[in-house]
Scaffold this active site. Structure first.
Site, short mmCIF file in Angstrom:
data_model
loop_
_atom_site.label_atom_id
_atom_site.label_comp_id
_atom_site.label_asym_id
_atom_site.label_seq_id
_atom_site.Cartn_x
_atom_site.Cartn_y
_atom_site.Cartn_z
N ASP A 17 0.83 -1.22 0.00
CA ASP A 17 0.00 0.00 0.00
C ASP A 17 0.86 1.26 0.00
O ASP A 17 0.50 2.27 0.62
CB ASP A 17 -0.93 0.02 1.23
CG ASP A 17 -1.76 -1.24 1.37
OD1 ASP A 17 -2.17 -1.78 0.33
OD2 ASP A 17 -2.00 -1.69 2.51
N GLU A 227 -11.07 0.30 -4.10
CA GLU A 227 -10.48 0.82 -2.88
C GLU A 227 -9.23 1.62 -3.23
O GLU A 227 -8.93 1.86 -4.38
CB GLU A 227 -10.12 -0.33 -1.92
CG GLU A 227 -9.09 -1.30 -2.49
CD GLU A 227 -8.73 -2.43 -1.54
OE1 GLU A 227 -9.26 -2.47 -0.41
OE2 GLU A 227 -7.91 -3.28 -1.93
#
Length: 484
Positions: A17, A227
């Site tokens: 991420d 997302e």
């Protein structure tokens, strides 16, 4: 000569991420923190790595910057999901994150980009109600932030699975205290359930947020928001990077206003390289893809895209990678292929020993649909436990699989040696294209211990990819290879 591979952090580090940001003369990467052989996502405390903007080949471990037990809402059973960091108008650095099992955004603060962050507060409306707690609020997830003057733009959201109640990505404007909502959320990118709508009246939901517009929502068809919203700005254009409904790709949309009508523009990177044709069919995966998350940053005049890959045939042991990208004069970003050389500034040196965990392609042409956590493909593993500083390697290699590495700058390479172990009788065929002519074959012998075997070979001079195809019976592990 110092070089950097993909993944660019040590092979025993799992920081997915990745949100890269240049502060001063260094680039810092903030991400969640998986474990080797982890049982769930993001079980570790936040750590940070940084590098000089003038030398992306040497990354420095900055240590733990924030512990999951520092949030007052922590019940001892929650993890720290993907964060982002921005410098506020007061010069301090603000870390935005969401604990799992809650729907609100937490904020921590620090005087330096990679110091010890301290809990600061929760994003809230002017009456003190936390964003995400009010009736009709959508749950907050995966915050991405951009500060301009006294206004901070916060992007959040989670969608997918055709959930009508999850409309898509939202943008919220915060005031100079970095916590208080001064403009309520606006829905700016549709989830996969809403990419067919033609007018706002068709959006039937209990969500209280307004829509920026639905004018461009049909353009997101097939790449609806899932997302990982991340915001960047180039010139006067805002770029919203996100993970799409197919998960393995990071797409981008652009708008001239931060809360305005974003328009889908394309895929920047896919951790399976789907969409990249070059030397393979464009729809055939060349790695085992699952979710993706990351963003780009301009570093010393060059743009780089940061993303993550999966190891151990698991969703829960992800590693950060990066690729050089090009921003075209019209503002578009062509999709970039995944490589082994990433931030190196060019091909790796065509001599010496390389660990196999830097493979960018692992696939089987006869089995194009393989899935992380379901099938049992070859996988990057390591010996020992999480935190042990042991170099990774590829395990579970069987007949028909192809392991690819890109790229090497070769001159006069006449020999390749490989280090393997396992119950296998066969060979590794060597090619410069996965389906090209065989230019050498290395015999692999049955052994319980690491053994090195070699073959004479003639690699063309210049930049080459290197592909090893497994032929034979059994199962083995592949530690490294040496070019001579």
């Amino acid at each position: 000569m110092a070089q950097v591979f993909n993944p660019y952090m040590p092979s025993w580090e799992y920081v997915p991420d990745g949100e890269p940001h240049v502060f001063g003369d260094r680039v810092y990467v903030y991400g969640s923190h998986d474990e080797w052989n982890g049982c769930v996502f993001c079980v570790g405390d936040y750590v940070c790595y940084s590098a000089s903007v003038n030398n992306l080949k040497e990354w420095r471990y900055e240590g733990v910057i924030y512990r999951k037990d520092q949030d007052p809402a922590q019940d001892g059973r929650m993890v720290l999901y993907a964060p982002d960091v921005v410098q506020g108008p007061d010069g301090r650095y603000y870390l935005y994150y969401v604990l799992d099992k809650v729907g609100f955004v937490s904020v921590a603060v620090c005087d330096t980009p990679a110091g010890k962050y301290e809990f600061y507060g929760y994003v809230h409306y002017e009456d003190g109600t936390r964003l995400g707690d009010r009736k009709g609020d959508l749950p907050q997830f995966d915050p991405g932030v951009l500060t301009e003057g006294d206004r901070t733009y916060l992007y959040t959201g989670f969608s997918g699975n055709h959930w009508k109640e999850r409309v898509g990505a939202m943008a919220t404007v915060l005031g100079p205290d970095m916590l208080t909502v001064i403009e309520e959320p606006v829905l700016v990118i549709p989830g996969d359930a809403w990419t067919d709508v033609s007018s706002a009246s068709e959006v039937k939901t209990d969500c209280v947020y307004k829509l920026s517009s639905v004018e461009n929502w049909k353009g997101f068809k097939g790449h609806g928001f899932f997302e990982a919203p991340s915001i960047r700005k180039i010139g006067n254009l805002y770029y919203l990077v996100y993970s799409s409904e197919v998960m393995h790709e990071l797409c981008y949309a652009t708008s001239k206003t931060p809360t305005g009508n974003f328009e889908y523009k394309g895929v920047i990177v896919s951790n399976t390289d789907i969409g990249i044709a070059n030397d393979k069919p464009a729809d055939m995966p060349v790695a085992y893809g699952a979710n993706n998350h990351g963003s780009f940053e301009v570093i010393n005049g060059q743009y780089y895209m940061f993303y993550h890959r999966h190891t151990n045939n698991s969703w829960y042991s992800r590693q950060g990678c990066a690729e050089k990208i090009t921003v075209m004069p019209d503002g578009t970003i062509p999709q970039v292929e995944i490589t082994s050389c990433g931030l190196n500034g060019g091909a790796l040196e065509g001599k010496g020993t390389y660990p196999t965990y830097i493979a960018c392609n692992i696939f089987n042409p006869a089995k194009p649909q393989m899935y992380v956590g379901i099938d049992n493909p070859p996988k990057v593993v390591q010996d020992g436990a999480d935190g042990d500083k042991n170099t990774g390697y590829i395990a579970n290699l069987t007949d028909g699989f192809v392991i690819g590495f890109k790229y090497f700058s070769c001159k006069g390479v006449k020999k390749i040696s490989v280090t393997t172990r396992g119950y296998f009788d066969g060979q590794l065929e060597v090619r410069t294209k996965w389906n090209g002519p065989v230019i050498g074959a290395i015999k692999i012998v049955y052994s319980n211990f690491w053994e090195q075997n070699s073959a004479e070979i003639q690699l063309p001079d210049g930049d080459n990819a290197l592909f090893f195809t497994v032929k034979g019976n059994g199962n083995f592990q592949f530690k490294d290879f040496t070019l001579e």
